[in-house]
Design an enzyme around this catalytic site. Structure first.
Site, mmCIF file in Angstrom:
data_model
loop_
_atom_site.group_PDB
_atom_site.id
_atom_site.type_symbol
_atom_site.label_atom_id
_atom_site.label_comp_id
_atom_site.label_asym_id
_atom_site.label_seq_id
_atom_site.Cartn_x
_atom_site.Cartn_y
_atom_site.Cartn_z
ATOM 1 C CE1 TYR A 49 25.232 -109.658 -14.086
ATOM 2 C CE2 TYR A 49 25.741 -108.743 -16.226
ATOM 3 C CZ TYR A 49 24.816 -109.066 -15.250
ATOM 4 O OH TYR A 49 23.488 -108.795 -15.461
ATOM 5 C CG HIS A 103 22.427 -105.355 -11.283
ATOM 6 N ND1 HIS A 103 23.639 -105.967 -11.377
ATOM 7 C CD2 HIS A 103 21.569 -106.192 -11.897
ATOM 8 C CE1 HIS A 103 23.505 -107.116 -12.023
ATOM 9 N NE2 HIS A 103 22.263 -107.269 -12.346
HETATM 10 N N1 LIG Z 1 19.706 -107.006 -15.219
HETATM 11 C C1 LIG Z 1 19.691 -108.206 -14.692
HETATM 12 O O1 LIG Z 1 19.343 -108.403 -13.502
HETATM 13 C C2 LIG Z 1 20.071 -109.370 -15.523
HETATM 14 C C3 LIG Z 1 20.721 -109.164 -16.730
HETATM 15 N N2 LIG Z 1 21.115 -110.216 -17.503
HETATM 16 C C4 LIG Z 1 21.873 -109.914 -18.731
HETATM 17 O O2 LIG Z 1 21.287 -110.604 -19.810
HETATM 18 C C5 LIG Z 1 22.252 -111.468 -20.419
HETATM 19 C C6 LIG Z 1 21.586 -112.670 -20.994
HETATM 20 O O3 LIG Z 1 20.913 -113.378 -19.974
HETATM 21 P P1 LIG Z 1 20.592 -114.930 -20.130
HETATM 22 O O4 LIG Z 1 19.626 -115.300 -19.096
HETATM 23 O O5 LIG Z 1 21.869 -115.688 -20.222
HETATM 24 O O6 LIG Z 1 19.890 -114.887 -21.592
HETATM 25 P P2 LIG Z 1 19.302 -115.969 -22.558
HETATM 26 O O7 LIG Z 1 17.916 -116.329 -22.160
HETATM 27 O O8 LIG Z 1 19.495 -115.411 -23.914
HETATM 28 O O9 LIG Z 1 20.161 -117.252 -22.344
HETATM 29 C C7 LIG Z 1 21.399 -117.463 -22.950
HETATM 30 C C8 LIG Z 1 21.707 -118.932 -22.813
HETATM 31 O O10 LIG Z 1 20.768 -119.660 -23.585
HETATM 32 C C9 LIG Z 1 21.364 -120.829 -24.031
HETATM 33 N N3 LIG Z 1 20.809 -121.146 -25.356
HETATM 34 C C10 LIG Z 1 20.900 -120.438 -26.488
HETATM 35 N N4 LIG Z 1 20.258 -121.044 -27.498
HETATM 36 C C11 LIG Z 1 19.774 -122.185 -26.977
HETATM 37 C C12 LIG Z 1 19.046 -123.271 -27.531
HETATM 38 N N5 LIG Z 1 18.682 -123.267 -28.821
HETATM 39 N N6 LIG Z 1 18.723 -124.280 -26.703
HETATM 40 C C13 LIG Z 1 19.060 -124.266 -25.397
HETATM 41 N N7 LIG Z 1 19.771 -123.291 -24.813
HETATM 42 C C14 LIG Z 1 20.128 -122.247 -25.614
HETATM 43 C C15 LIG Z 1 22.850 -120.545 -24.136
HETATM 44 O O11 LIG Z 1 23.539 -121.595 -23.518
HETATM 45 C C16 LIG Z 1 23.063 -119.285 -23.361
HETATM 46 O O12 LIG Z 1 23.948 -119.487 -22.299
HETATM 47 C C17 LIG Z 1 23.250 -111.752 -19.293
HETATM 48 O O13 LIG Z 1 24.492 -112.200 -19.774
HETATM 49 C C18 LIG Z 1 23.315 -110.412 -18.622
HETATM 50 O O14 LIG Z 1 24.182 -109.579 -19.350
HETATM 51 C C19 LIG Z 1 20.792 -111.492 -17.145
HETATM 52 C C20 LIG Z 1 20.147 -111.770 -15.968
HETATM 53 C C21 LIG Z 1 19.768 -110.716 -15.039
HETATM 54 O O1 LIG Z 2 22.163 -109.726 -13.497
HETATM 55 C C1 LIG Z 2 21.818 -110.867 -13.456
HETATM 56 C C2 LIG Z 2 21.791 -111.773 -12.340
HETATM 57 C C3 LIG Z 2 22.968 -111.643 -11.469
HETATM 58 C C4 LIG Z 2 22.989 -110.908 -10.364
HETATM 59 N N1 LIG Z 2 24.197 -111.011 -9.817
HETATM 60 C C5 LIG Z 2 24.986 -111.790 -10.560
HETATM 61 C C6 LIG Z 2 26.303 -112.163 -10.397
HETATM 62 C C7 LIG Z 2 26.859 -112.985 -11.357
HETATM 63 C C8 LIG Z 2 26.087 -113.425 -12.422
HETATM 64 C C9 LIG Z 2 24.770 -113.055 -12.555
HETATM 65 C C10 LIG Z 2 24.228 -112.213 -11.630
#
Ligand SMILES: NC(=O)C1=CN([C@@H]2O[C@H](COP(=O)(O)OP(=O)(O)OC[C@H]3O[C@@H](n4cnc5c(N)ncnc54)[C@H](O)[C@@H]3O)[C@@H](O)[C@H]2O)C=CC1
Ligand SMILES: O=CCc1c[nH]c2ccccc12
Length: 297
Positions: A49, A103
């Site tokens: 990230y 990850h």
């Molecule tokens: N381990 C992995 O591979 C992954 C981990 N993550 C982690 O999880 C965290 C959260 O992931 P997200 O997919 O961003 O989570 P999320 O599904 O909570 O989405 C957050 C987004 O939802 C939007 N949102 C909030 N309330 C809303 C509403 N009422 N209407 C419309 N949009 C709204 C906001 O703009 C925000 O950017 C990431 O920042 C990261 O730290 C995310 C993706 C992959």
């Molecule tokens: O972890 C969530 C998805 C993901 C994988 N690689 C990156 C790099 C930058 C933002 C999100 C992610």
């Protein structure tokens, strides 16, 4: 009831909700600082990230003591495990992380046993207090558990009502193995591109009856499944709303209605997938027939 800590299989307690930092819209230091001030005591980052530096900076500037904040980061495979953990600690400006995750299974390059051995070593050396994985399916976990000395404490996976049907077997497996579940993208039904989603309709209806924002309903639903949501926003009012979601107790009936809408969403997605596949085959078959006929004539 406010968000409650959850006991891990290594005896430590992880906060019941975490703030993510994968998307940067604006200033990540200010956003993480706002999250800490709103009451978040768990921050999720990853090597990939490129937000570890900002997370470290925000923690420093918030004045919160190191032991009062839970930091999760992930080995994303950019560098070797050894280089990665040292890089992450340096970027974050700490001498340990609370949770270190692999990850994706792909990070292990097919050697789950070897990769997990390295991560187990980080726990022994005190670089990570707890260790776990992310995006691991049952088959990956079976392979890992065959060789592990330490069982992963956490698996961080995508989790929201739209993928409930798909994730249920994995959730059941993780609960049986006493591996805690972090669910990322808990608000996907609000930002995924399906305005006719049955989940969206159900969530909107509950939110309106309860007079709360929709995101609170989805976070409370994750909590009802025993899953720790990992969510994010750069808007102060939304960040505060995430914390307030800990106080929303959904009724059994409300939870069941969201589950039912989730199953329906999965069936709709499967039908759509089958339709698109059939349409592609029919188009290809039509093209082959046309070419054959035009050669004959
Ligand atoms: N381990 C992995 O591979 C992954 C981990 N993550 C982690 O999880 C965290 C959260 O992931 P997200 O997919 O961003 O989570 P999320 O599904 O909570 O989405 C957050 C987004 O939802 C939007 N949102 C909030 N309330 C809303 C509403 N009422 N209407 C419309 N949009 C709204 C906001 O703009 C925000 O950017 C990431 O920042 C990261 O730290 C995310 C993706 C992959
Ligand atoms: O972890 C969530 C998805 C993901 C994988 N690689 C990156 C790099 C930058 C933002 C999100 C992610």
């Amino acid at each position: 009831m406010p968000w409650q800590d959850i006991k891990l299989n290594d005896g430590r307690e992880i906060p019941g909700i975490s703030f993510g930092t994968s998307r940067h819209s604006g200033d990540t230091v200010a956003t993480v600082d706002a999250a800490i001030h709103a009451g978040f005591d768990s921050i999720d980052t990853a090597q990939m990230y490129k937000s570890e530096g900002a997370v470290g900076e925000a923690i420093k500037q918030s004045g919160i003591s190191r032991s009062d904040i839970w930091i999760t980061t992930k080995w994303s495979g950019v560098k070797s495990a050894q280089e990665s953990i040292h890089d992450s600690l340096e970027q974050l400006g700490v001498d340990y992380v609370d949770l270190y995750l692999i990850h994706f299974p792909g990070v292990t390059k097919g050697d789950i046993k070897g990769a997990w051995r390295e991560v187990e070593e980080f726990k022994k050396l005190g670089y990570a207090k707890s260790i776990g994985v992310s995006n691991f399916e049952i088959s990956h976990l079976e392979e890992l558990l065959k060789h592990s000395f330490i069982t992963p404490s956490v698996n961080q996976i995508p989790f929201h009502p739209n993928n409930l049907a798909k994730q249920e077997p994995l959730i059941k497996y993780l609960k049986e193995k006493n591996i805690a579940i972090e669910g990322y993208s808990p608000l996907a039904p609000l930002w995924q591109d399906d305005k006719n989603s049955p989940v969206l309709k159900t969530v909107k209806s509950i939110a309106s009856k309860r007079d709360v924002p929709e995101e609170r309903v989805l976070l409370a639903w994750s909590q009802s499944k025993g899953v720790i949501p990992v969510t994010a926003s750069s808007t102060k009012s939304r960040i505060e709303s995430f914390i307030a979601a800990g106080d929303l107790d959904l009724t059994e009936e409300e939870i069941k209605s969201i589950d039912k809408a989730g199953y329906k969403a999965s069936r709709n997605a499967e039908l759509k997938r089958k339709f698109v596949t059939s349409a592609k085959w029919l188009t290809a078959a039509g093209l082959v027939t046309y070419l054959a006929v035009s050669r004959l004539s």
